[in-house]
Design an enzyme around this catalytic site. Structure first.
Site, PDB file in Angstrom:
ATOM      1  CG  HIS A 249      -1.742   1.261   1.341  1.00 38.46           C
ATOM      2  ND1 HIS A 249      -2.761   1.567   0.475  1.00 38.46           N
ATOM      3  CD2 HIS A 249      -1.652   2.298   2.221  1.00 38.46           C
ATOM      4  CE1 HIS A 249      -3.280   2.736   0.812  1.00 38.46           C
ATOM      5  NE2 HIS A 249      -2.624   3.203   1.865  1.00 38.46           N
ATOM      6  CB  SER A 250       3.826   2.318   1.982  1.00 32.09           C
ATOM      7  OG  SER A 250       4.823   1.373   1.685  1.00 32.09           O
TER       8      SER A 250
END
Length: 719
Positions: free
Chosen positions: A229-230
């Site tokens: 996600h990052s």
């Protein structure tokens, strides 16, 4: 100061630094130790300091004329979760020999990095006293777990904020071994002249065309608990910056798992060759602070996004969960999801070149002095076994967190309202089940508190309810004094003394809150607007205060309104600015205007000496009975407050405004008319309706706090 007799030897303090970020916090301590004859400084350099890919920042330490005792290569390359674990293992295999050689009395470690965890683990197992910097804070990712693990291994704690200190106490750390020092980086940060070298530094890093407030800094690291996600978020951020089209300085990420992929994204998007982009592995601290203080916006998720920027009022877009929960100034715009380029672009447009006041939430520039005095007082000959201050274990139902939200529980509440001290027992429904005599507590006497609390607890027993905590409501000025080490709202008491006293005598957790927060909490929990949208609560008191309630998170946050400028050439405020809302709308401002103008007009209602409450009533009554001067005074106050409200509402989805305090009746109609005209009926305006809001509000805060503890413990049980 240590006694320099013949047997004296300096205290050997080993400071370990692993990266550019922790060195900025530790270097002021190192220099202070180096220059103080009571100490012998030892330095271990490890981690990314020794890697070319991260700027070989060991050169900064050498430049500062700090002797390095040991260089320890520990980073296993790979930049994934397994590499981080292997790096910790490699450190643990090498550190014993180093620590045996140095034989330090104290080992100083910083923060929440895996490098620091290895150092703390080795030192704890080798019976070396550990001093932990920045314990008790809350951010996000695996950092929280590492930070709190280091706290449990450490013997002494240097924390930066009052909330961090309170969390350490809640974690059962010995209060006498906790120092509220402030962040050491502020000792250097506040000395830097960010104006005289501004143009030179900006030109060096961003080129001849770059101007102050016309560039952006991007500083983003991987989130190790949600790497995929990052990386998506970083991808969106780079796309947003490309489209935004402003000059941008992009710093490479740290050594955490996922950093290699972030670097790949930078290269795939040709950021390094972009017309508006400059990249850097590392920027010297002094130059980075100049760049940060003068940029148009800083975007990312590094801790400096929250911690250092507030000292300059730098507008910030905080991306993702990495700094979730960390205390921040109003300059920080949180963008927790950041799940599209459009979302990040909107945040940039909102924050770019926006001006915010400076805030010194994390330090005042005097932390090193406090830290050295604290270390000087450590007895390195005493037993090293760490002890904890666990809460008293009893069979009383009130001590069991599982029962916190059941019927039959109550909070002892105390509220200082002007010259009157109120005390009551309030149950979890917000009902005052018993009111004790007003003014029964003498603020400056231990015995008075002890006797009053004994009476309250005895009455709770008679009523067959269990007391689970003490809630104290003070006005904000007293709260500020209470938390300042040089001022004591209770004569001769510090906050530590008070909480420790209550807990040792009655085993009761204590919550101390401002009047504005208590009134807001009462309205949020027991008013008609509970659990509805976002609400702005405004307390018109000696000063003007505001609290914003977001129903989704049930979170109350302060809003700077009292010192918001509404007239550039207005009267001088105590904050140093001119034309603040407090100068026009607060009780103090109206009383001053009333004393001057109404007495000159000889239009006072009552003769003789009057207190402040009487004077305010006279002013309102004079306005109602047609006195033009009184009406002008109140209209001026209402106009200034309305102007500030409009500024706050701009860009926020606020459904309601609730006015608190006696003067709400004087401001309500004009505020309603103004909001209806400006926002076409979309913002409801009303007066607070909850009776005894301070007593009931602080009780709700205590109950809610206990509920969160119960929820957290329940989650841990099911993990």
């Amino acid at each position: 100061m240590a006694d320099h007799h013949s047997s004296f030897r300096p205290i050997k303090v080993c400071v370990a630094t692993s990266n550019r970020a922790d060195y900025s916090k530790l270097s002021p301590i190192m220099i202070g130790l180096r220059d103080d004859p009571d100490f012998e400084l030892q330095v271990i350099v490890t981690g990314s300091h020794l890697l070319d890919d991260f700027g070989t920042t060991i050169k900064n330490i050498e430049r500062d004329n700090i002797k390095i005792n040991w260089k320890l290569h520990t980073i296993v390359r790979g930049e994934d979760e397994a590499a981080m674990v292997e790096s910790v293992g490699l450190s643990l295999s090498k550190l014993p020999d180093i620590l045996l050689y140095l034989q330090p009395d104290l080992l100083v470690v910083h923060g929440d990095r895996f490098d620091a965890l290895a150092l703390a683990t080795a030192a704890a197992l080798m019976n070396i006293r550990i001093v932990h910097v920045e314990g008790g804070e809350v951010s996000g990712t695996i950092d929280d777990s590492i930070r709190h693990a280091i706290t449990k291994l450490s013997h002494y704690h240097l924390c930066c904020t009052e909330k961090a200190r309170a969390r350490l106490i809640a974690m059962c750390e010995d209060v006498d071994r906790i120092l509220l020092s402030g962040c050491p980086v502020y000792d250097n940060l506040l000395k830097i002249d960010t104006l005289s070298t501004r143009d030179k530094v900006i030109k060096k890093w961003l080129g001849d065309e770059a101007k102050p407030k016309q560039y952006i800094i991007s500083l983003q690291h991987p989130v190790t608990t949600e790497i995929e996600h990052s990386l998506k978020m970083f991808n969106f951020a780079m796309d947003a910056l490309l489209e935004f089209g402003k000059k941008t300085l992009v710093l490479y990420p740290n050594v955490d798992a996922g950093s290699k992929d972030m670097t790949r994204i930078i290269r795939e998007k040709k950021i390094e060759m972009g017309e508006n982009f400059v990249t850097a592995k590392h920027i010297p601290f002094e130059e980075f602070i100049v760049l940060m203080a003068n940029c148009g916006c800083l975007i990312g998720n590094s801790s400096c996004v929250v911690r250092e920027t507030c000292a300059f009022g730098t507008p910030v877009v905080s991306l993702g969960s990495r700094q979730t929960g960390r205390e921040s100034g109003e300059n920080v715009f949180a963008c927790p999801d950041a799940d599209s380029k459009h979302t990040i672009l909107q945040a940039l447009e909102l924050q770019y070149q926006k001006e915010y006041p400076r805030s010194f939430l994390y330090g005042d520039g005097n932390s090193v002095r406090r830290i050295l005095d604290f270390m000087r007082g450590i007895d390195i000959t005493e037993r090293i076994q760490k002890t904890y201050t666990f809460p008293a274990l009893t069979t009383k139902k009130s001590q069991h967190v599982d029962n916190v939200m059941e019927d039959g529980l109550c909070v002892v509440t105390v509220a200082l309202e002007g010259a009157v001290t109120k005390m009551a027992l309030v149950n979890n429904k917000g009902e005052i089940i018993h009111r004790l005599a007003d003014n029964s507590i003498k603020w400056d006497r231990f015995e008075s508190w002890k006797n009053s609390l004994k009476k309250a607890i005895a009455m709770a027993t008679e009523l067959d309810v269990n007391v689970i905590g003490l809630g104290v409501c003070l006005d904000t000025l007293k709260i500020d004094n209470y938390c300042n080490e040089n001022k004591k709202v209770i004569n001769g008491w510090s906050k530590c003394d008070f909480e420790k006293f209550v807990y040792s005598e009655f085993s009761l957790p204590t919550c101390i809150e401002s009047e504005a927060s208590c009134r807001t909490s009462a309205e949020n929990h027991f008013g008609i607007n509970r659990n509805r949208d976002t609400i702005l609560n405004i307390l018109i008191n000696k000063d003007i205060e505001a609290r914003l309630v977001c129903s989704e998170q049930n979170h109350i946050s302060p809003v700077n309104i009292g010192h918001m400028t509404v007239h550039m050439n207005g009267p001088l405020c105590e904050c140093g600015s001119r034309g603040c809302v407090n100068c026009y709308s607060s009780e103090r401002a109206l009383l001053a205007a009333s004393a001057k103008n109404l007495q000159e007009e000889n239009t006072t209602i009552n003769g003789g000496e009057r207190n402040e409450a009487d004077s305010l009533r006279d002013l309102v009554l004079a306005a109602k009975t047609g006195n033009i001067v009184a009406q002008e005074i109140l209209n001026s106050g209402a106009d200034a407050l309305i102007c500030a409200m409009k500024n706050i509402l701009a860009g926020r989805r606020i459904s309601s405004i609730i006015l608190h305090g006696y003067l709400a009746t004087a401001y309500i109609q004009k505020t309603k008319d103004a909001m209806k005209k400006t926002f076409h009926g979309k913002v409801d305006v009303r007066m607070a309706e909850v009776t005894e809001p301070t007593l009931r509000g602080v009780a709700a805060i205590v109950m809610n706090s206990m509920k969160k503890i119960k929820s957290t413990d329940s989650k841990r049980e099911h993990m």
